[in-house]
Motif scaffolding. Structure first.
Motif, PDB file in Angstrom:
ATOM      1  N   LEU A 174      24.369  49.244  24.783  1.00 53.96           N
ATOM      2  CA  LEU A 174      25.039  48.111  25.411  1.00 53.96           C
ATOM      3  C   LEU A 174      25.367  47.022  24.387  1.00 53.96           C
ATOM      4  CD1 LEU A 174      26.104  46.688  27.900  1.00 53.96           C
ATOM      5  CD2 LEU A 174      23.764  45.924  28.414  1.00 53.96           C
ATOM      6  N   LEU A 175      24.492  46.805  23.419  1.00 53.46           N
ATOM      7  CA  LEU A 175      24.802  45.818  22.388  1.00 53.46           C
ATOM      8  C   LEU A 175      26.044  46.222  21.602  1.00 53.46           C
ATOM      9  CD1 LEU A 175      21.356  44.756  20.840  1.00 53.46           C
ATOM     10  CD2 LEU A 175      22.983  43.308  22.080  1.00 53.46           C
ATOM     11  N   THR A 176      26.143  47.493  21.288  1.00 56.03           N
ATOM     12  CA  THR A 176      27.328  47.979  20.566  1.00 56.03           C
ATOM     13  C   THR A 176      28.582  47.793  21.405  1.00 56.03           C
ATOM     14  OG1 THR A 176      25.985  49.616  19.394  1.00 56.03           O
ATOM     15  CG2 THR A 176      28.362  49.986  19.450  1.00 56.03           C
ATOM     16  N   MET A 177      28.498  48.080  22.694  1.00 49.30           N
ATOM     17  CA  MET A 177      29.660  47.948  23.574  1.00 49.30           C
ATOM     18  C   MET A 177      30.053  46.490  23.739  1.00 49.30           C
ATOM     19  SD  MET A 177      28.510  50.820  26.394  1.00 49.30           S
ATOM     20  CE  MET A 177      30.070  50.963  27.269  1.00 49.30           C
ATOM     21  N   LEU A 178      29.068  45.587  23.791  1.00 49.94           N
ATOM     22  CA  LEU A 178      29.381  44.166  23.952  1.00 49.94           C
ATOM     23  C   LEU A 178      30.084  43.596  22.727  1.00 49.94           C
ATOM     24  CD1 LEU A 178      26.128  42.893  25.725  1.00 49.94           C
ATOM     25  CD2 LEU A 178      28.415  43.063  26.711  1.00 49.94           C
ATOM     26  N   GLU A 179      29.814  44.171  21.559  1.00 47.76           N
ATOM     27  CA  GLU A 179      30.486  43.705  20.348  1.00 47.76           C
ATOM     28  C   GLU A 179      31.975  44.032  20.372  1.00 47.76           C
ATOM     29  OE1 GLU A 179      28.392  45.631  17.235  1.00 47.76           O
ATOM     30  OE2 GLU A 179      26.645  44.286  17.309  1.00 47.76           O
ATOM     31  N   ARG A 180      32.386  44.966  21.221  1.00 45.67           N
ATOM     32  CA  ARG A 180      33.775  45.419  21.250  1.00 45.67           C
ATOM     33  C   ARG A 180      34.562  44.851  22.417  1.00 45.67           C
ATOM     34  NH1 ARG A 180      32.511  51.898  20.259  1.00 45.67           N
ATOM     35  NH2 ARG A 180      31.497  51.667  18.214  1.00 45.67           N
ATOM     36  N   THR A 181      33.995  43.872  23.125  1.00 46.21           N
ATOM     37  CA  THR A 181      34.690  43.305  24.276  1.00 46.21           C
ATOM     38  C   THR A 181      34.682  41.788  24.206  1.00 46.21           C
ATOM     39  OG1 THR A 181      34.695  43.178  26.709  1.00 46.21           O
ATOM     40  CG2 THR A 181      32.550  43.394  25.642  1.00 46.21           C
ATOM     41  N   ASP A 182      35.661  41.183  24.832  1.00 41.87           N
ATOM     42  CA  ASP A 182      35.705  39.731  24.943  1.00 41.87           C
ATOM     43  C   ASP A 182      34.958  39.234  26.173  1.00 41.87           C
ATOM     44  OD1 ASP A 182      37.263  39.458  22.658  1.00 41.87           O
ATOM     45  OD2 ASP A 182      39.144  39.686  23.764  1.00 41.87           O
ATOM     46  N   ALA A 183      34.529  40.134  27.040  1.00 48.41           N
ATOM     47  CA  ALA A 183      33.820  39.747  28.252  1.00 48.41           C
ATOM     48  C   ALA A 183      32.408  39.269  27.923  1.00 48.41           C
ATOM     49  CB  ALA A 183      33.764  40.922  29.221  1.00 48.41           C
ATOM     50  N   THR A 184      31.881  38.388  28.747  1.00 54.05           N
ATOM     51  CA  THR A 184      30.482  38.002  28.609  1.00 54.05           C
ATOM     52  C   THR A 184      29.609  39.185  29.030  1.00 54.05           C
ATOM     53  OG1 THR A 184      30.226  37.179  30.868  1.00 54.05           O
ATOM     54  CG2 THR A 184      31.105  35.635  29.219  1.00 54.05           C
ATOM     55  N   PRO A 185      28.332  39.187  28.645  1.00 58.89           N
ATOM     56  CA  PRO A 185      27.462  40.293  29.053  1.00 58.89           C
ATOM     57  C   PRO A 185      27.442  40.526  30.558  1.00 58.89           C
ATOM     58  CG  PRO A 185      26.403  39.054  27.312  1.00 58.89           C
ATOM     59  CD  PRO A 185      27.639  38.300  27.687  1.00 58.89           C
ATOM     60  N   VAL A 186      27.357  39.449  31.338  1.00 60.90           N
ATOM     61  CA  VAL A 186      27.314  39.600  32.797  1.00 60.90           C
ATOM     62  C   VAL A 186      28.632  40.162  33.307  1.00 60.90           C
ATOM     63  CG1 VAL A 186      27.186  38.354  34.988  1.00 60.90           C
ATOM     64  CG2 VAL A 186      25.532  37.871  33.170  1.00 60.90           C
ATOM     65  N   GLU A 187      29.745  39.661  32.803  1.00 59.92           N
ATOM     66  CA  GLU A 187      31.054  40.176  33.227  1.00 59.92           C
ATOM     67  C   GLU A 187      31.193  41.658  32.890  1.00 59.92           C
ATOM     68  OE1 GLU A 187      33.749  36.101  32.634  1.00 59.92           O
ATOM     69  OE2 GLU A 187      33.584  37.591  31.027  1.00 59.92           O
ATOM     70  N   PHE A 188      30.725  42.035  31.721  1.00 60.69           N
ATOM     71  CA  PHE A 188      30.864  43.429  31.293  1.00 60.69           C
ATOM     72  C   PHE A 188      30.008  44.348  32.158  1.00 60.69           C
ATOM     73  CE2 PHE A 188      29.754  47.085  28.610  1.00 60.69           C
ATOM     74  CZ  PHE A 188      31.021  47.515  28.255  1.00 60.69           C
ATOM     75  N   VAL A 189      28.740  43.991  32.381  1.00 56.10           N
ATOM     76  CA  VAL A 189      27.865  44.836  33.192  1.00 56.10           C
ATOM     77  C   VAL A 189      28.352  44.872  34.635  1.00 56.10           C
ATOM     78  CG1 VAL A 189      25.513  45.131  34.065  1.00 56.10           C
ATOM     79  CG2 VAL A 189      25.885  44.480  31.683  1.00 56.10           C
ATOM     80  N   ASP A 190      28.852  43.763  35.114  1.00 57.41           N
ATOM     81  CA  ASP A 190      29.401  43.740  36.472  1.00 57.41           C
ATOM     82  C   ASP A 190      30.538  44.753  36.598  1.00 57.41           C
ATOM     83  OD1 ASP A 190      30.000  42.898  39.110  1.00 57.41           O
ATOM     84  OD2 ASP A 190      31.490  41.477  38.365  1.00 57.41           O
ATOM     85  N   ARG A 191      31.374  44.817  35.580  1.00 57.50           N
ATOM     86  CA  ARG A 191      32.528  45.717  35.643  1.00 57.50           C
ATOM     87  C   ARG A 191      32.130  47.180  35.518  1.00 57.50           C
ATOM     88  NH1 ARG A 191      35.350  44.056  31.433  1.00 57.50           N
ATOM     89  NH2 ARG A 191      35.085  45.865  30.053  1.00 57.50           N
TER      90      ARG A 191
END
Length: 439
Positions: free
Chosen positions: A239-256
């Motif tokens: 998840l840390l690797t995936m978060l580095e590749r998105t502009d979404a916040t962590p909560v927004e990304f996990v929500d999606r």
């Protein structure tokens, strides 16, 4: 038996897609000490734990078919599991190395032949499940299958495959396969096509699960949900690797990628197909593209935990195929054989609690820890934020499916029993009012 020394990295025989999957299975475990309690069994060889294991030779024996209860059929493209003519047909029986001593008397009794002594060497790697191994013949990694072996140790308790368990898995695989074209396109269920148990040891069988071809050939990568948070020996959680590749916040990304995708899937499976998933971080897997982007597809494995609302399926017009162990319907298909497990409300509760508590709450806690360590940017994930978001998506999905208003929305986790009453009332819209939620 101890692991046979490996002089070369035989995992190179596997297709890259399977190697990648097995890396996440073995080296991205989340809180492994919770289920690997070595104090219960100091004698267990830790080389068979996934985070410590290299490939090892899997003891496998050609056992006369007449000595086994055999269900299903092996896939033609997979590792050869049946050999010989009709008069002396034999089945390849895998034994977990740590259970070999217990199997020795039975193997002698049934005149089992060591496959390695006859030139067939089988290599194996443990998955996060310990007893479930990825196995392949020497030089034939493209034909690898997963074998769920029988394991009974002090560390992992009784994890043997019974005759009932074999029948359940092969039978439910038939149910899923029959409806595969009608199931939500975003869901993929791993097939469990073949299983067997000794006629005189009904609690010591094995099951064969196929690896998806799109994973083997590299079109799709699979990430068990636990691998989003886990990392062994300094490895970075996915998840840390995936978060580095998105502009979404962590909560927004996990929500999606978790909440918004799984909620409508759960609603459709539960009330459109009568299929209830065991929704924890090991059985649910996220599909990724070759470059690591979540595609929106979810994979599910382990039919042992799948539950069926048979009565609802009948009312929806889903046919029930001829299933093995029909003589023991309740024991095979209706219950987990522990308190409340016959009841449909309990199956719903188990499924939802697993996702809410074991997936989303653990993700919330991990995100807050990462935030405090400066590993992710804000805003900080609040307690109950992800479970509330998932609850909102599930309310929305159910209201659309039933064309009703369910009133004020709330976080399901602290009010799960209240929500179960709502589900009972919704189910009555699919089934007659007098139908039971105790199938």
């Amino acid at each position: 038996m101890s692991a046979e020394p490996v002089t070369a990295d035989v995992t190179e025989q596997l297709p890259p897609g399977l190697r990648d999957w097995m890396t996440l299975e073995r080296l991205h475990l989340y809180k492994p000490d919770l289920f690997q309690n070595s104090k219960r069994d100091p004698s267990f060889d830790i080389r068979y734990l996934p985070q410590h294991s290299q490939a090892f030779r899997l003891p496998s024996y050609w056992v006369p078919r007449r000595r086994l209860h055999v269900l299903g059929a092996p896939a033609s493209e997979a590792m050869a599991l049946v050999s010989g003519s009709s008069s002396d047909e034999r089945v390849l029986f895998p034994v977990h190395p740590s259970a070999l001593e217990d199997f020795h008397p039975w193997l002698r009794e049934v005149d089992a032949r060591d496959a390695a002594a006859e030139g067939l060497r089988i290599w194996a790697l443990p998955t996060s499940s310990i007893r479930t191994l990825l196995a392949w013949p020497e030089g034939g990694g493209e034909r690898a299958v997963f074998v769920k072996t029988s394991l009974h140790t002090a560390m992992f308790r009784d994890r043997r495959i019974t005759r009932i368990g074999v029948g359940r898995a092969v039978g439910l695989n038939t149910v899923v396969a029959q409806a595969r074209e009608q199931l939500p396109s975003k869901l993929h269920v791993l097939s469990e096509v073949f299983g067997f148990s000794p006629r005189h040891r009904l609690d010591s069988g094995a099951l064969v699960r196929l690896a998806p071809p799109e994973v083997s050939d590299g079109r799709t990568r699979l990430a068990p949900l636990f691998s989003l948070l886990g990392g062994h020996d300094g490895r970075t959680p996915l998840l840390l690797t995936m978060l580095e590749r998105t502009d979404a916040t962590p909560v927004e990304f996990v929500d999606r990628v978790l909440c918004a995708w799984f909620a409508p899937l759960w609603a459709e499976l539960t009330f459109g197909h009568g299929i209830i998933l065991e929704s924890h971080g090991q059985d649910l897997m996220l599909a990724l593209s070759a470059d690591g982007v979540a595609t929106g597809d979810l994979y599910y494995r382990d039919l042992e935990g799948l539950q069926i609302d048979w009565e609802l399926r009948r009312h929806l017009g889903w046919p029930t195929p001829e299933l093995p162990n029909a003589w023991g319907w309740r024991e095979t298909y209706g219950t987990w054989s522990h308190r409340y497990s016959d009841f449909l409300w309990y199956k719903w509760r188990t499924s939802l609690f697993a996702f809410l508590r074991l997936v989303l709450v653990e993700t919330e806690e991990t995100l807050r820890g990462w935030y405090d360590r400066g590993l992710v940017r804000g805003p900080k994930c609040a307690e109950g934020e992800l479970t509330t978001l998932f609850s909102h998506h599930l309310f929305t999905a159910l209201e659309r499916q039933f064309n009703v208003s369910l009133g004020p929305r709330y976080d399901l986790l602290p009010s799960l029993n209240r929500f179960l009453i709502t589900l009972v009332e919704l189910r009555k819209l699919k089934c007659p009012v007098n139908s039971s939620v105790n199938p």
